[in-house]
Design an enzyme around this catalytic site. Structure first.
Site, PDB file in Angstrom:
ATOM      1  N   ASN A   8       0.865  -1.182   0.000  1.00  0.00           N
ATOM      2  CA  ASN A   8       0.000   0.000   0.000  1.00  0.00           C
ATOM      3  C   ASN A   8       0.903   1.234   0.000  1.00  0.00           C
ATOM      4  O   ASN A   8       1.477   1.579   1.026  1.00  0.00           O
ATOM      5  CB  ASN A   8      -0.894  -0.032   1.248  1.00  0.00           C
ATOM      6  CG  ASN A   8      -1.762   1.215   1.365  1.00  0.00           C
ATOM      7  OD1 ASN A   8      -1.876   1.994   0.418  1.00  0.00           O
ATOM      8  ND2 ASN A   8      -2.391   1.392   2.519  1.00  0.00           N
ATOM      9  N   TRP A   9       1.010   1.868  -1.169  1.00  0.00           N
ATOM     10  CA  TRP A   9       1.934   3.004  -1.286  1.00  0.00           C
ATOM     11  C   TRP A   9       1.363   4.282  -0.686  1.00  0.00           C
ATOM     12  O   TRP A   9       2.073   5.282  -0.566  1.00  0.00           O
ATOM     13  CB  TRP A   9       2.283   3.237  -2.767  1.00  0.00           C
ATOM     14  CG  TRP A   9       3.181   2.189  -3.353  1.00  0.00           C
ATOM     15  CD1 TRP A   9       3.671   1.068  -2.730  1.00  0.00           C
ATOM     16  CD2 TRP A   9       3.717   2.163  -4.686  1.00  0.00           C
ATOM     17  NE1 TRP A   9       4.458   0.341  -3.594  1.00  0.00           N
ATOM     18  CE2 TRP A   9       4.508   0.998  -4.800  1.00  0.00           C
ATOM     19  CE3 TRP A   9       3.595   2.999  -5.801  1.00  0.00           C
ATOM     20  CZ2 TRP A   9       5.183   0.662  -5.974  1.00  0.00           C
ATOM     21  CZ3 TRP A   9       4.260   2.659  -6.969  1.00  0.00           C
ATOM     22  CH2 TRP A   9       5.049   1.509  -7.054  1.00  0.00           C
ATOM     23  N   LYS A  10       0.076   4.266  -0.375  1.00  0.00           N
ATOM     24  CA  LYS A  10      -0.586   5.480   0.164  1.00  0.00           C
ATOM     25  C   LYS A  10      -0.329   6.659  -0.782  1.00  0.00           C
ATOM     26  O   LYS A  10      -0.319   6.454  -1.989  1.00  0.00           O
ATOM     27  CB  LYS A  10      -0.128   5.747   1.598  1.00  0.00           C
ATOM     28  CG  LYS A  10      -0.279   4.495   2.480  1.00  0.00           C
ATOM     29  CD  LYS A  10      -0.154   4.750   3.936  1.00  0.00           C
ATOM     30  CE  LYS A  10      -0.288   3.426   4.694  1.00  0.00           C
ATOM     31  NZ  LYS A  10      -0.313   3.574   6.124  1.00  0.00           N
ATOM     32  N   HIS A  94      -9.774   1.292   5.095  1.00  0.00           N
ATOM     33  CA  HIS A  94      -8.495   1.571   5.753  1.00  0.00           C
ATOM     34  C   HIS A  94      -8.710   2.621   6.843  1.00  0.00           C
ATOM     35  O   HIS A  94      -9.484   3.559   6.662  1.00  0.00           O
ATOM     36  CB  HIS A  94      -7.469   2.060   4.730  1.00  0.00           C
ATOM     37  CG  HIS A  94      -6.079   2.074   5.283  1.00  0.00           C
ATOM     38  ND1 HIS A  94      -5.643   3.053   6.145  1.00  0.00           N
ATOM     39  CD2 HIS A  94      -5.039   1.212   5.127  1.00  0.00           C
ATOM     40  CE1 HIS A  94      -4.383   2.794   6.487  1.00  0.00           C
ATOM     41  NE2 HIS A  94      -3.998   1.680   5.882  1.00  0.00           N
ATOM     42  N   GLU A  96      -7.057   5.065   7.747  1.00  0.00           N
ATOM     43  CA  GLU A  96      -6.795   6.463   7.348  1.00  0.00           C
ATOM     44  C   GLU A  96      -7.999   7.048   6.624  1.00  0.00           C
ATOM     45  O   GLU A  96      -8.269   8.245   6.710  1.00  0.00           O
ATOM     46  CB  GLU A  96      -5.515   6.526   6.495  1.00  0.00           C
ATOM     47  CG  GLU A  96      -4.274   6.320   7.359  1.00  0.00           C
ATOM     48  CD  GLU A  96      -3.085   5.716   6.635  1.00  0.00           C
ATOM     49  OE1 GLU A  96      -3.077   5.686   5.389  1.00  0.00           O
ATOM     50  OE2 GLU A  96      -2.157   5.256   7.332  1.00  0.00           O
ATOM     51  N   GLU A 165      -5.674  -4.763  10.700  1.00  0.00           N
ATOM     52  CA  GLU A 165      -4.682  -3.719  10.911  1.00  0.00           C
ATOM     53  C   GLU A 165      -5.019  -2.945  12.179  1.00  0.00           C
ATOM     54  O   GLU A 165      -5.856  -2.030  12.145  1.00  0.00           O
ATOM     55  CB  GLU A 165      -4.682  -2.743   9.734  1.00  0.00           C
ATOM     56  CG  GLU A 165      -4.364  -3.382   8.404  1.00  0.00           C
ATOM     57  CD  GLU A 165      -3.760  -2.366   7.443  1.00  0.00           C
ATOM     58  OE1 GLU A 165      -2.614  -2.548   7.058  1.00  0.00           O
ATOM     59  OE2 GLU A 165      -4.438  -1.380   7.107  1.00  0.00           O
ATOM     60  N   GLY A 171       2.069   2.586  10.878  1.00  0.00           N
ATOM     61  CA  GLY A 171       3.042   3.670  10.764  1.00  0.00           C
ATOM     62  C   GLY A 171       3.693   4.061  12.085  1.00  0.00           C
ATOM     63  O   GLY A 171       4.375   5.081  12.157  1.00  0.00           O
ATOM     64  N   SER A 211       3.108  -1.653  10.621  1.00  0.00           N
ATOM     65  CA  SER A 211       4.543  -1.636  10.930  1.00  0.00           C
ATOM     66  C   SER A 211       5.251  -2.948  10.602  1.00  0.00           C
ATOM     67  O   SER A 211       6.113  -3.401  11.363  1.00  0.00           O
ATOM     68  CB  SER A 211       4.770  -1.234  12.396  1.00  0.00           C
ATOM     69  OG  SER A 211       4.343   0.099  12.603  1.00  0.00           O
ATOM     70  N   GLY A 234       2.756  -1.048   4.374  1.00  0.00           N
ATOM     71  CA  GLY A 234       2.701   0.364   3.993  1.00  0.00           C
ATOM     72  C   GLY A 234       4.102   0.914   3.785  1.00  0.00           C
ATOM     73  O   GLY A 234       4.718   0.724   2.729  1.00  0.00           O
ATOM     74  N   GLY A 235       4.636   1.576   4.803  1.00  0.00           N
ATOM     75  CA  GLY A 235       5.933   2.255   4.712  1.00  0.00           C
ATOM     76  C   GLY A 235       7.042   1.415   4.093  1.00  0.00           C
ATOM     77  O   GLY A 235       7.790   1.892   3.229  1.00  0.00           O
TER      78      GLY A 235
HETATM   79  P1  PGA Z   1       2.541   0.584   7.720  1.00  0.00           P
HETATM   80  O1  PGA Z   1       1.098   0.766   7.055  1.00  0.00           O
HETATM   81  O2  PGA Z   1       3.105  -0.695   7.185  1.00  0.00           O
HETATM   82  O3  PGA Z   1       3.318   1.802   7.270  1.00  0.00           O
HETATM   83  O4  PGA Z   1       2.335   0.552   9.191  1.00  0.00           O
HETATM   84  C1  PGA Z   1       0.247  -0.314   6.877  1.00  0.00           C
HETATM   85  C2  PGA Z   1      -1.059   0.164   6.305  1.00  0.00           C
HETATM   86  O5  PGA Z   1      -1.511   1.255   6.657  1.00  0.00           O
HETATM   87  O6  PGA Z   1      -1.664  -0.495   5.464  1.00  0.00           O
END
Ligand code: PGA
Length: 253
Positions: A8-10, A94, A96, A165, A171, A211, A234-235
């Site tokens: 997930n590149w956001k 998600h 976010e 999640e 994050g 994370s 994500g990150g």
């Molecule tokens: P993260 O994000 O790996 O940066 O914690 C995961 C996500 O939000 O899907």
């Protein structure tokens, strides 16, 4: 089930040139990991280019979809539009989106219906807000799952993907423990079995996200019992080497 790894590149990277560079670097490394399935979710404007780079080595997902099929919804992108772009899946629910865009369970439910109606696989993200709320987690997961899926024909849901999640782990650099994640995977599968059927629940991959790095990735996939079927990253998916290490680690399981 083959391990499933989702990137997930956001809202990253900032330019098409960097997005193509990242996709190329990841793609080169992926050829060495034929034993896992990969889904990459870039921002909308990069989907076409990234898809042409990956070809058949990875499926593409969108990070969002409109809860409506078409019409006067400024800024929205519909499920059929994504389908035309060659997108196979879409992340829905998600934290976010829930937090920064006020998405409710009802909106998430509509988005899942739209995705399924267009033949896209919904990647439904669920999870609790706080790390110290262990006793309420089952209730939160049950509510989010049932409200998202209520009334949808069971057969259609065999294409669902669920990502657990915990919001506090996203994050933050503080991932959940592998034991907890396994417990959650078992619980979510039990809920899905009750709501759908054993056969359908069995086909739904359940992923851990929050994370994930190359240091902890392997510990979330256990051998002796069916726990997590993969990871949503994500990150760490924005650094090709790190993401490829994660792919390498889980393809050995
Ligand atoms: P993260 O994000 O790996 O940066 O914690 C995961 C996500 O939000 O899907």
């Amino acid at each position: 089930m083959r391990p499933l790894l989702i990137a997930n590149w956001k809202m990253n990277p900032p330019s098409p040139r960097e997005a193509s560079g990242l996709a190329r670097a990841i793609c080169r490394g992926f050829r060495a990991h034929p034993r896992i399935d990969i889904i990459v979710a870039p921002p909308f404007p990069f989907i076409t280019e990234v898809r042409s780079i990956f070809g058949k080595s990875a499926s593409l997902a969108a990070q969002d979809v409109a809860p409506f099929s078409s019409g006067a919804y400024t800024g929205a992108v519909s499920a059929p539009m994504l389908k035309h772009l060659g997108v196979r899946a879409v992340i829905i629910g998600h934290s976010e989106r829930r937090r920064f865009y006020g998405e409710t369970d009802e909106v998430i439910h509509q988005k899942i219906k739209m995705a399924l109606g267009a033949g896209l696989r919904p990647i439904l993200a669920i999870g609790e807000d706080l790390p110290d709320s262990h006793d309420v987690v089952p209730q939160v997961l049950r509510d989010q799952l049932t409200r998202a899926l209520v009334g949808i024909p069971k057969k259609k849901l065999s294409h669902l993907i669920v990502a657990y999640e915990p919001v506090w782990a996203i994050g933050s650099g503080k991932a959940d423990t592998p034991d907890n994640a396994t417990r959650r995977a078992i619980y979510i599968r039990k809920l899905l079995t009750k709501m759908l059927s054993n056969r359908i629940a069995d086909r739904i991959p359940i992923l851990y996200g929050g994370s994930v790095t190359s240091k902890n990735a392997a510990s979330f996939l256990v051998d002796d019992i069916r726990g997590m079927d993969g990871l949503l990253v994500g990150g760490a998916s924005l650094k090709a080497e790190e993401f490829l290490s994660i792919a390498r680690l889980i393809s050995r399981r």
